[in-house]
Write an enzyme that holds these catalytic residues in place. Structure first.
Site, mmCIF file in Angstrom:
data_model
loop_
_atom_site.group_PDB
_atom_site.id
_atom_site.type_symbol
_atom_site.label_atom_id
_atom_site.label_comp_id
_atom_site.label_asym_id
_atom_site.label_seq_id
_atom_site.Cartn_x
_atom_site.Cartn_y
_atom_site.Cartn_z
ATOM 1 N N LYS A 192 -15.702 20.161 -11.312
ATOM 2 C CA LYS A 192 -16.350 20.447 -12.471
ATOM 3 C C LYS A 192 -17.421 19.481 -12.699
ATOM 4 O O LYS A 192 -17.295 18.289 -13.070
ATOM 5 C CB LYS A 192 -15.376 20.310 -14.003
ATOM 6 N N GLU A 267 -12.081 6.162 -13.074
ATOM 7 C CA GLU A 267 -12.958 5.204 -13.241
ATOM 8 C C GLU A 267 -13.633 5.473 -14.486
ATOM 9 O O GLU A 267 -14.609 6.113 -14.731
ATOM 10 C CB GLU A 267 -14.027 5.446 -12.134
ATOM 11 N N CYS A 301 -21.864 2.439 -15.750
ATOM 12 C CA CYS A 301 -20.479 1.660 -16.420
ATOM 13 C C CYS A 301 -20.505 0.333 -15.732
ATOM 14 O O CYS A 301 -19.683 -0.288 -16.413
ATOM 15 C CB CYS A 301 -19.556 2.875 -16.149
ATOM 16 N N GLU A 398 -19.219 -0.914 -25.393
ATOM 17 C CA GLU A 398 -20.178 -0.752 -24.160
ATOM 18 C C GLU A 398 -21.398 -0.062 -24.978
ATOM 19 O O GLU A 398 -21.207 1.322 -25.451
ATOM 20 C CB GLU A 398 -19.471 0.248 -23.168
HETATM 21 C C1 SIN Z 1 -21.186 4.694 -12.540
HETATM 22 O O1 SIN Z 1 -21.768 4.201 -13.761
HETATM 23 O O2 SIN Z 1 -20.365 5.182 -12.927
HETATM 24 C C2 SIN Z 1 -21.453 4.244 -11.183
HETATM 25 C C3 SIN Z 1 -22.258 3.348 -11.107
HETATM 26 C C4 SIN Z 1 -22.409 2.934 -9.632
HETATM 27 O O3 SIN Z 1 -21.890 3.479 -8.702
HETATM 28 O O4 SIN Z 1 -23.019 1.695 -9.117
#
Ligand code: SIN
Length: 499
Positions: A192, A267, A301, A398
């Site tokens: 997806k 993640e 992230c 965040e």
């Molecule tokens: C993400 O922001 O989920 C991945 C960042 C990265 O792979 O450096």
């Protein structure tokens, strides 16, 4: 700011390989172009429609899952690990051969700069070449048995059909980081893709099939229907869920997947601390801060969210950071002068604004930037705040935007306590030249990934993933393949050892 109206979909018409811009779904080995469609916007927060992509129903998802479940055992039984590695290697090479076109598609649908988009395509390809090699190193072990005349060994087998749910901030790399290990293991995947940025995934799937991967091992079902993720999580034919996105959705998927006891990798969100000690190389720290705060306009992230700077260097660090931040240039991703693209939507701009308003109302000072531009594309000025404290929103949540919040500290143990004062535990960074401190702080930071004297921690060979409410499971690296495998033990008893 450059007018983004200059670009539009004309860039798509100029692709060298126009067949890479696909607006269909890919189900059961066929491109599906009929049925409902939804608009995908350019950059992605302008009013310009980049394309209309097929909108998959829950019935389409069920069909894709069924097809993937029939294809998976055939794929695994008819290929060797080396054979799967060779297919992945070919797919990698096709991506590299088409990298400029893929970068234009990515840049248009996501808004990140074209150089960042090119970097992401190469990064995406690196997971495929990495897992092409890991496929051939999926060693089991032999174990000395405690029973006489008995041999004990393990083998790794593919988990089965994998449900893959990915975010818009890395439209290519988050796909390959998940599906390259899945395919290397001999699994099939139902993807997806993010509804904001489905085109990179569709182009990658086309190249995978061109490389010779059996079509039904990769199914791509674009949709805006949130129930689709639920279907992947509850469908008994799906044996594994891999998700990158928010902690709230990750928890929901984990709960739903528990009903059929699927394997799950999550993640999720981060709130990364970035500590600068008095003994740090300040220029290096500023360079690292610029990379890991403003990459993808602050929408990763692993972005640094809270800058803890020791009192002896806070003035110098802030001045040097502000100089660099003021030199950034917002604009359309395809404009080569641009260093900062737009944010994903109005809510993203509003969140940065809310964090600034909350912090300044409690005494923080705007050192650079500070305002948003929402008229054409949702931009926000790269911003630096000084005088921030731990009770402010920006230190607790965040931001997921281009805002660097500086908090002063005095002692090492204060920095560690403040850095760990969050429910998240994805990434953390610090700068110091003292080798004992380097080991001490790296061990004490409660995160899954630590960057020491660098802001760059992401690479195919590096284990990627968090702890606490940032999720579980590792992507990339030697661990990434295991997330898509089960380990079987084989005990052979009553061996005739008398001859
Ligand atoms: C993400 O922001 O989920 C991945 C960042 C990265 O792979 O450096």
């Amino acid at each position: 700011m450059t007018s983004i109206e200059t670009y539009h979909t004309s860039a798509i018409a100029k692709l060298k390989n126009a067949s890479l811009f696909i607006q269909d779904a890919f189900i059961d080995g066929h491109w599906v172009s009929n049925g409902d469609k939804f608009d995908v916007y350019e950059e992605p927060s302008t009013a310009t429609v980049l394309g209309q992509v097929v909108s998959c129903s829950l019935e389409d998802f069920r069909k894709a899952i069924k097809s993937a479940s029939l294809a998976q055992p055939r794929f695994f039984e008819r290929t060797t690990a080396a054979g799967r590695g060779a297919l992945l290697r070919k797919w990698h090479d096709l991506i590299i051969a088409n990298k400029e076109d893929l970068a234009i598609i990515l840049c248009l649908e996501n808004g990140k700069t074209v150089s960042e988009a090119l970097g992401e395509v190469t990064y995406a390809a690196s997971f495929i070449s990495w897992f092409a090699e890991e496929a051939t190193r999926s060693y089991g072990v032999t174990i000395p048995s405690s029973s006489p005349n008995t041999s004990l060994m393990t083998i790794h087998e593919p988990v089965g059909v994998c449900g893959i749910i990915t975010p818009w901030n890395f439209p290519a790399a988050m796909i390959t980081r998940k599906i390259a290990p899945a395919l290397a293991a001999g699994c099939s995947v139902v993807i997806k893709p993010p509804s904001e940025t489905p085109f990179s995934c569709l182009a990658l799937a086309k190249l995978a099939v061109e490389a010779g991967l059996p079509p039904a091992t990769i199914q791509v079902c674009p949709t805006k229907d949130r129930q689709a993720a639920t279907e992947l999580a509850i469908n008994p034919l799906v044996k594994k869920i891999s998700f990158t996105g928010s902690t709230a959705v990750g928890k929901m998927l984990a709960k739903l997947s528990a009903e059929t006891l699927k394997k799950v990798s999550l993640e999720l969100g981060g709130n990364a601390p970035f500590i600068v000690f008095n003994d740090a190389d300040i220029d290096l720290a500023v360079e690292g801060a610029m990379f890991c705060k403003f990459r993808c306009s602050g929408q990763t992230c692993v972005c640094a969210n809270r800058f803890y700077v020791q009192s002896g260097v806070v003035k110098t660090f802030t001045q040097k950071l502000v100089l660099k931040v003021n030199a950034l240039h917002m604009g359309a991703g395809l404009d080569t002068a641009t260093t900062q693209g737009p944010l994903v939507n109005k809510a993203a701009v509003d969140k940065v604004q809310a964090h600034i308003a909350d912090a300044t109302s409690k005494g923080a000072k705007v050192e650079a930037g500070g305002s948003g531009h929402g008229s054409c594309g949702y931009f926000h000025q790269p911003t630096v705040l000084s005088g921030v404290s731990q009770d402010m929103q920006v230190a607790k949540e965040e931001t997921f935007g281009p805002l660097a919040a500086i908090i002063v500290f005095e002692e090492e143990q204060d920095a560690i306590r403040l850095a760990n004062d969050t429910e998240f535990g994805l990434a953390g960074y610090f700068y110091s030249k003292d080798v004992s401190r380097v080991m001490r702080v790296a061990q004490r930071m409660q995160v899954g990934m630590v960057g020491v004297n660098t802001g760059k921690i992401s690479a195919a060979e590096a284990p990627f993933g968090g702890i606490k409410e940032s999720g579980y499971g590792k992507e990339g690296s030697l661990y990434g393949l295991r997330e898509y495998q089960t380990t079987k033990s084989i005990t052979i008893g009553n061996l005739d050892t008398s001859a």
